[in-house]
Design an enzyme around this catalytic site. Structure first.
Site, PDB file in Angstrom:
ATOM      1  N   GLU A 181      27.148   2.286  26.620  1.00 33.95           N
ATOM      2  CA  GLU A 181      25.721   1.573  26.069  1.00 33.95           C
ATOM      3  C   GLU A 181      25.576  -0.065  26.484  1.00 33.95           C
ATOM      4  OE1 GLU A 181      22.915   0.687  22.291  1.00 33.95           O
ATOM      5  OE2 GLU A 181      24.414   1.831  21.928  1.00 33.95           O
ATOM      6  N   GLY A 205      22.196   1.086  14.582  1.00 31.23           N
ATOM      7  CA  GLY A 205      21.672  -0.083  15.364  1.00 31.23           C
ATOM      8  C   GLY A 205      21.693   0.314  17.054  1.00 31.23           C
ATOM      9  N   GLU A 260      20.876   8.431   4.943  1.00 29.33           N
ATOM     10  CA  GLU A 260      19.899   7.657   3.934  1.00 29.33           C
ATOM     11  C   GLU A 260      18.646   8.063   3.852  1.00 29.33           C
ATOM     12  OE1 GLU A 260      19.978   5.355   7.737  1.00 29.33           O
ATOM     13  OE2 GLU A 260      21.418   6.572   6.644  1.00 29.33           O
ATOM     14  N   GLU A 267      -8.674  -3.436  15.167  1.00 29.39           N
ATOM     15  CA  GLU A 267      -7.961  -2.231  15.917  1.00 29.39           C
ATOM     16  C   GLU A 267      -7.899  -1.283  14.617  1.00 29.39           C
ATOM     17  OE1 GLU A 267      -4.286  -4.815  14.249  1.00 29.39           O
ATOM     18  OE2 GLU A 267      -6.211  -5.372  15.366  1.00 29.39           O
ATOM     19  N   ASP A 313      -9.300  -5.824  10.315  1.00 25.37           N
ATOM     20  CA  ASP A 313      -8.733  -6.061  11.668  1.00 25.37           C
ATOM     21  C   ASP A 313      -9.410  -5.150  12.493  1.00 25.37           C
ATOM     22  OD1 ASP A 313      -6.611  -7.412  10.115  1.00 25.37           O
ATOM     23  OD2 ASP A 313      -5.397  -5.553   9.868  1.00 25.37           O
ATOM     24  N   HIS A 369      21.821   9.908   9.891  1.00 23.42           N
ATOM     25  CA  HIS A 369      21.394   8.803   9.073  1.00 23.42           C
ATOM     26  C   HIS A 369      21.072   9.459   7.518  1.00 23.42           C
ATOM     27  CE1 HIS A 369      20.669   5.698  11.711  1.00 23.42           C
ATOM     28  NE2 HIS A 369      20.662   6.606  12.511  1.00 23.42           N
ATOM     29  N   LYS A 384       0.686  -1.357  -0.025  1.00 24.96           N
ATOM     30  CA  LYS A 384      -0.084  -0.156   0.020  1.00 24.96           C
ATOM     31  C   LYS A 384       0.793   1.199  -0.127  1.00 24.96           C
ATOM     32  CE  LYS A 384      -2.657  -0.579   3.500  1.00 24.96           C
ATOM     33  NZ  LYS A 384      -2.064  -1.767   4.114  1.00 24.96           N
ATOM     34  N   CYS A 432      25.866   6.205  12.123  1.00 23.67           N
ATOM     35  CA  CYS A 432      25.259   6.158  13.502  1.00 23.67           C
ATOM     36  C   CYS A 432      26.276   5.041  14.393  1.00 23.67           C
ATOM     37  CB  CYS A 432      23.755   5.926  13.448  1.00 23.67           C
ATOM     38  SG  CYS A 432      23.148   6.355  15.188  1.00 23.67           S
ATOM     39  N   GLY A 453      27.449   2.607  13.395  1.00 18.85           N
ATOM     40  CA  GLY A 453      28.531   2.181  12.612  1.00 18.85           C
ATOM     41  C   GLY A 453      29.856   3.052  12.858  1.00 18.85           C
ATOM     42  N   VAL A 497       6.907  -5.605 -10.666  1.00 17.77           N
ATOM     43  CA  VAL A 497       7.961  -5.003 -11.645  1.00 17.77           C
ATOM     44  C   VAL A 497       9.424  -5.354 -11.079  1.00 17.77           C
ATOM     45  CG1 VAL A 497       6.481  -3.352 -12.486  1.00 17.77           C
ATOM     46  CG2 VAL A 497       7.739  -3.036 -10.360  1.00 17.77           C
TER      47      VAL A 497
END
Length: 542
Positions: free
Chosen positions: A404, A353, A516, A148, A146, A514, A17, A380, A382, A240
């Site tokens: 962390e 991550g 990307e 919800e 659904d 980020h 969708k 990040c 990485g 496609v």
């Protein structure tokens, strides 16, 4: 006045969708219309920020700091229009706002109910802020039936009656499965899905039917008859080769023409699809290829890295090459020598991550890239792992680690407790809530003049989207720079490291943000274009 297109799904989930909505938005845009896309998510989480990528896929972050559904990434990539926190809402966010209003007494003693209070909140979200657009495309998450999602379906049903006649179109995306034993495509799942939709008061105007082979005319007539939809409005949506071929394929099938006809817009301006044809041609006819290793911890679910995958493909388009991705679970390197896995690739990327699992494997990937002069891109987490590797191997800080992962004597990476957002000081407690508490959204950075990354951007001032809670500890900066790791980018106040790069390396860059998230097929992000170019150079050397 804006016109509204509601996109619903049936039969099964994951039919696409989001891609369908984005492609239709792009087609309307190609005809000269102004579009806006929004996503309604029925789950009870306030946002996807605390959800595991293995359940929900990536979290797409907007400039204004919203953690949103990955479909908003498709919307941005296909239309170029930046999304905002007002383009994605969840049941959790709606109920949080309603309960807060009830506690304040805003409802003046009324009994708070799903109808009208929840549905009114949904309708207000859909209708707000659309004065500057011609079409608003609203995707309803989940599948018809659904439990919800019922308040959302009820809200868009009400809007069909409340908005001026001819200002609402409903598109229903369904699946037409092929049964090998019978040798037939089956219409019954679509019939039942439409029946379910009509039972709650919504009659679709257009059926978008996913199939793995052409749908015969007789089956289209059958769906038209039993689903009470015009035969021309039964549109096949075939598989496609690339998602960027979807707008072209849908136009050939007449989707955009049928949508405009449903609104009474006829004739409509012809679409300008030249740039889509160029993108598809660049993907279909590459002049070379490169292989890039993605060393991560969610490699079993590619949706966890959706924007990353697309950004790498955009980098391939910019260099006219096919980008092959070699997915490697980082934990493998904690048990096996990375060399057999990485010696055959042209570049290495360690994505974002959270958590300690697989972190040592990512550190080893960065070490391999540094020692063997393989192009390395750390995003990040990485970047943080690359800094820890350099601290251990180059600066002699043997116990370098991230807080962390627990208490450490050498917190080269540590939690952020405060930072500036504009002129406002943001503060966080180490044991505070996890949701919505990271450094989120667009922040500016200053790049060192003459650095590799400044040359790639062609500027020393940039703005990129962030999503992180931990940061490289700048108190280690002098020792790391003396060892050859340059802090090439810092926050404007000089307190937060934003980018690092190895001085004596063909291409070794880490970024805390980020990139990307801002890459587009028509405007590949400069870092990804440069990274793929570096991989191409290496492919010619080995």
């Amino acid at each position: 006045m804006a016109r509204y297109i509601f996109i619903t799904g049936g039969v099964v989930s994951s039919l696409g969708k989001g891609i369908a909505s984005a492609a239709l938005g792009a087609l309307l845009q190609a005809r000269g219309y102004r579009v806006r896309l929004r996503k309604l998510d029925p789950y009870l989480n306030v946002d996807p920020g605390t959800m595991s990528p293995t359940q929900h896929g990536e979290v797409f972050v907007t400039d204004d700091g919203a953690e949103t559904d990955l479909d908003l990434g498709h919307y941005e990539r296909f239309t170029g229009r930046p999304a905002t926190r007002m383009d994605n809402i969840t049941t959790g966010r709606i109920y949080t706002n309603i309960i807060a209003k009830e506690r304040r007494g805003d409802y003046l003693g009324a009994t708070v109910q799903v109808i009208p209070h929840v549905t009114d909140a949904i309708k207000s979200f859909v209708l707000n802020g659309n004065d500057d657009v011609d079409f608003v495309l609203v995707e309803i998450g989940g599948t018809v039936g659904d439990i919800e999602a019922l308040p959302f379906f009820e809200a868009i049903r009400q809007l069909g009656n409340e908005l001026p006649r001819g200002n609402v179109v409903y598109i229903h995306l369904t699946l037409m499965p092929y049964i090998p034993a019978a040798g037939e495509l089956k219409t019954k799942p679509t019939q039942h899905s439409v029946k379910e939709l009509r039972s709650i008061g919504i009659q679709p105007d257009i059926l978008l039917v996913r199939a793995d082979r052409p749908v015969p005319a007789e089956e289209r007539r059958k769906m038209s008859l039993f689903c009470n939809v015009r035969e021309t409005a039964v549109i096949q949506a075939l598989d496609v080769a690339t998602i960027y071929d979807v707008p072209i394929a849908y136009h050939k099938e007449g989707l955009d023409t049928e949508v405009l006809a449903a609104f009474g817009i006829d004739p409509a301006p012809a679409p300008k699809l030249e740039r889509w044809l160029q993108v598809v041609d660049g993907i279909a006819n590459p002049e070379g290829e490169v292989t890039i290793a993605i060393v991560g911890k969610y490699t079993g679910l590619k949706d966890a890295y959706k924007s990353l995958i697309e950004a790498l493909q955009h980098g391939g388009i910019a260099n006219r090459v096919r980008v092959n991705l070699d997915w490697i679970e980082s934990e493998v390197f904690e048990k096996e020598d990375p060399t057999p896995y990485l010696e055959r690739v042209n570049a290495i990327l360690v994505p974002g991550g959270f958590g300690e699992r697989g972190s040592e494997g990512k550190i080893l990937a960065a070490k391999f890239a540094r020692e063997h002069k393989v192009p390395y891109f750390g995003i990040c987490f990485g970047m943080q792992m690359a800094v820890i590797e350099s601290a251990r191997s180059l600066a002699g800080i043997e116990d370098a680690a991230s807080s962390e992962f627990g208490p450490t004597k050498e917190p080269v990476v540590g939690i952020m407790t405060e930072w500036l957002k504009g002129n406002e000081l943001q503060q966080r407690a180490e044991k505070g809530d996890l949701g919505g508490t990271m450094r989120l959204g667009a922040y500016e950075a200053r790049l060192k003049d003459g650095s590799r990354i400044a040359q790639i951007y062609g500027s020393t001032e940039i703005s990129e989207r962030h999503r992180h809670r931990y940061e490289v500890n700048r108190s280690y900066r002098d020792r790391l720079e003396a060892a050859g790791l340059s802090f090439a980018g810092m926050s404007p106040d000089g307190l937060l490291p934003e980018t690092v790069e190895l001085v004596d390396h063909p291409w070794f860059i880490g970024v805390q943000y980020h990139p990307e998230l801002k890459s587009r097929p028509f405007e590949p992000h400069p870092l990804f274009a440069s990274f793929v170019e570096a991989a191409l150079v290496r492919s010619r050397l080995v």
